[in-house]
Design an enzyme around this catalytic site. Structure first.
Site, PDB file in Angstrom:
ATOM      1  N   ASP A   1      39.579  44.603  42.384  1.00 14.23           N
ATOM      2  CA  ASP A   1      40.226  44.101  41.488  1.00 14.23           C
ATOM      3  C   ASP A   1      41.204  42.834  41.494  1.00 14.23           C
ATOM      4  OD1 ASP A   1      38.999  46.004  39.798  1.00 14.23           O
ATOM      5  OD2 ASP A   1      40.690  47.775  40.430  1.00 14.23           O
TER       6      ASP A   1
ATOM      7  N   HIS B   1      34.073  43.325  37.336  1.00 15.56           N
ATOM      8  CA  HIS B   1      34.417  41.869  37.450  1.00 15.56           C
ATOM      9  C   HIS B   1      34.556  41.287  36.171  1.00 15.56           C
ATOM     10  CE1 HIS B   1      32.358  41.736  41.788  1.00 15.56           C
ATOM     11  NE2 HIS B   1      33.287  42.691  41.620  1.00 15.56           N
TER      12      HIS B   1
HETATM   13  P1  GDP Z   1      37.496  41.871  40.628  1.00 19.80           P
HETATM   14  O1  GDP Z   1      36.810  42.972  40.222  1.00 19.80           O
HETATM   15  O2  GDP Z   1      37.745  41.523  41.817  1.00 19.80           O
HETATM   16  O3  GDP Z   1      36.657  40.697  39.958  1.00 19.80           O
HETATM   17  O4  GDP Z   1      38.703  41.749  39.683  1.00 19.80           O
HETATM   18  P2  GDP Z   1      38.876  42.238  37.973  1.00 19.80           P
HETATM   19  O5  GDP Z   1      37.915  41.394  37.235  1.00 19.80           O
HETATM   20  O6  GDP Z   1      39.089  43.654  37.941  1.00 19.80           O
HETATM   21  O7  GDP Z   1      40.625  41.721  37.996  1.00 19.80           O
HETATM   22  C1  GDP Z   1      40.966  40.547  37.902  1.00 19.80           C
HETATM   23  C2  GDP Z   1      41.529  40.211  36.509  1.00 19.80           C
HETATM   24  O8  GDP Z   1      42.475  39.271  36.721  1.00 19.80           O
HETATM   25  C3  GDP Z   1      40.774  39.819  35.470  1.00 19.80           C
HETATM   26  O9  GDP Z   1      41.155  40.317  33.988  1.00 19.80           O
HETATM   27  C4  GDP Z   1      40.804  38.439  35.303  1.00 19.80           C
HETATM   28  O10 GDP Z   1      40.580  37.903  34.180  1.00 19.80           O
HETATM   29  C5  GDP Z   1      42.119  38.160  35.801  1.00 19.80           C
HETATM   30  N1  GDP Z   1      42.469  37.063  36.579  1.00 19.80           N
HETATM   31  C6  GDP Z   1      41.928  36.661  37.713  1.00 19.80           C
HETATM   32  N2  GDP Z   1      42.668  35.572  38.133  1.00 19.80           N
HETATM   33  C7  GDP Z   1      43.799  35.560  37.567  1.00 19.80           C
HETATM   34  C8  GDP Z   1      45.095  34.490  37.706  1.00 19.80           C
HETATM   35  O11 GDP Z   1      45.022  33.923  38.684  1.00 19.80           O
HETATM   36  N3  GDP Z   1      45.973  34.885  36.731  1.00 19.80           N
HETATM   37  C9  GDP Z   1      45.775  35.578  35.565  1.00 19.80           C
HETATM   38  N4  GDP Z   1      46.902  35.752  34.909  1.00 19.80           N
HETATM   39  N5  GDP Z   1      44.708  36.493  35.434  1.00 19.80           N
HETATM   40  C10 GDP Z   1      43.591  36.521  36.418  1.00 19.80           C
END
Ligand code: GDP
Length: 424
Positions: free
Chosen positions: A13, A41
């Protein structure tokens, strides 16, 4: 030609989906190489907001080929449902932009059921499974008791294979767990129903990747979860059941000659984890609640509140080493903007001694964090696009992490949208 990989450095995440979505512009092929539909994701782009579980995040770029490699756990039913929901939001999915390896093993309905039965048996000793059947699936795969996607093209062979598997699996389901047995008709019927829909996507993707490599195409590998959830290097047994690290990509993608010129590790500006197990830097109470709210830290797949804490430099350095990362994307920097001072876990105390080495899983159970504080920046940085425009305290924070983990931070993400990124 470039072959790159995006991996999680911590517990998952970290924002990998968002980084893949940003970088796919430069790549002709995006390939998932391990894990299954337990991923979540999150991607936000011109089509809307998506929580991708099994589909590679390159689907939103026209002309990009997306591949589910042989190392992925393919659940035909949930894949089909996920495809329909993405298509409904206006994204085309055809064999021209999605292919599934004929050598990928199929996650069957009993794998999901066994996950729930085993978690129920474990009661308070449960591992915190997402109940998508991933652990039973990989156990069966290594026992050679799964069906390969390509078997759908050989119905007679498949029927006999299903008969053998049903007989074998019912022993566990009925005798160990006392649950209802499966019938051959049930399992074969399920395979036919979803197999017919997905057959057009199933092919020899290893050949596709080899040809793409020979033609000098740019290939991006996409990992699920992070170093600390890796089956061999993570916090056993609170790991996933596959290898999430970059070194597995050549096996799980099918491209054994993968070069991986660039290993981009994604690190969140603070820590989060889901499920059970040691989480040394965990914060509780109001401080935790504030961070969870600020970062919207609720599981993309399950909606479960995530456990939160400050950035953990001990675990992150270890994660960087496990991945052999060459470049880091630090995400969610904007979330920390509300803090007067920012907590940082700089060391652990293990057996009364301070250490900056990540301990053996059992020693981690009683490890305590050493927390230090650095100044916050207290301004909204979500609109910043240039490194020089970041407040000094924010730049210091990035450079402090960079020094501690021994890897360059080439990207700083300040928002979930595709362009909310500072490229250094
Ligand atoms: P993944 O499984 O590694 O892709 O991560 P997730 O999607 O579960 O979690 C990442 C969350 O953080 C998602 O809701 C993204 O939209 C959000 N996100 C990613 N980068 C940023 C950022 O730089 N700032 C903010 N506020 N949210 C972010």
């Amino acid at each position: 030609m470039a072959e790159s990989i995006i991996v999680g450095i911590n517990w998952g995440d970290e924002g990998k989906g968002r980084m893949v979505d940003l970088l796919t512009e430069k790549y002709d092929v995006v390939c998932r190489y391990q894990g299954g539909g337990n991923a979540g994701h999150t991607v936000i782009n011109q089509y809307g907001k998506f929580a991708l579980h099994l589909l590679p995040s390159g689907l939103f770029r026209p002309g990009t080929m997306n591949i589910l490699g042989n190392g992925v756990a393919v659940d035909l039913e949930s894949l089909w449902e996920e495809m329909q929901s993405v298509i409904e939001q206006g994204v085309d999915i055809t064999p021209e932009n999605l292919r599934i390896s004929e050598r990928a093993s199929l996650l069957l309905p009993w794998h999901r059921e066994l996950d729930s039965l085993e978690e129920a048996r474990l009661k308070d000793k449960k591992y915190g499974s997402t109940k998508q059947g991933i652990a039973p699936f990989y156990s069966d795969k290594y026992q050679k008791k799964t069906i390969l996607a390509g078997e759908l093209f050989y119905p007679e062979y498949l029927l006999n294979h299903v008969k053998d598997l049903v007989e074998w699996k019912n022993l566990t389901i009925t005798k160990v767990y006392g649950a209802e047995p499966y019938t051959v008709e049930q399992v074969y019927g399920w395979l036919m129903e979803y197999g017919e829909k997905l057959k057009p996507f199933i092919c020899n993707t290893a050949k596709y990747l080899r040809d793409a490599q020979a033609e000098g195409k740019n290939i991006l590998f996409e990992a699920q979860l992070g170093s600390l959830k890796d089956l061999d290097f993570g916090i056993c047994p609170y790991t996933t059941s596959s290898n999430a690290i970059a070194a597995y990509a050549p096996v799980g993608s099918g491209l054994t000659t993968a070069k991986m010129d660039d290993i981009i590790g994604v690190v969140k500006a603070y820590s989060t984890a889901v499920g059970e197990g040691p989480f040394t830097c965990e914060m509780f109470g109001e401080e935790a609640e504030k961070l969870r709210e600020a970062g919207g830290e609720y599981g993309a797949k399950t909606g479960r509140p995530r456990r939160v804490g400050p950035i953990d430099l001990v675990a992150t350095r270890y994660g960087v080493q496990c991945q052999a990362a060459t470049n880091i994307a630090l995400t969610k920097m904007d979330v920390l903007s509300y803090m007067d001072e920012i907590p940082v876990c700089t060391k652990y105390i293990v057996d009364g001694e301070e250490t900056d080495e990540f301990p053996f899983p059992v020693a981690l159970i009683d490890a305590k964090p050493v927390i230090e504080y650095v100044p916050g920046w207290k301004v909204d940085i979500s609109g910043v696009r240039n490194w020089e425009d970041l407040p000094q305290e924010a730049r210091d924070y990035v450079e402090m992490i960079e020094k501690a983990i021994g890897c360059r931070i080439g990207y700083v993400s300040v928002g979930p949208e595709r362009d909310s990124i500072i490229i250094r």
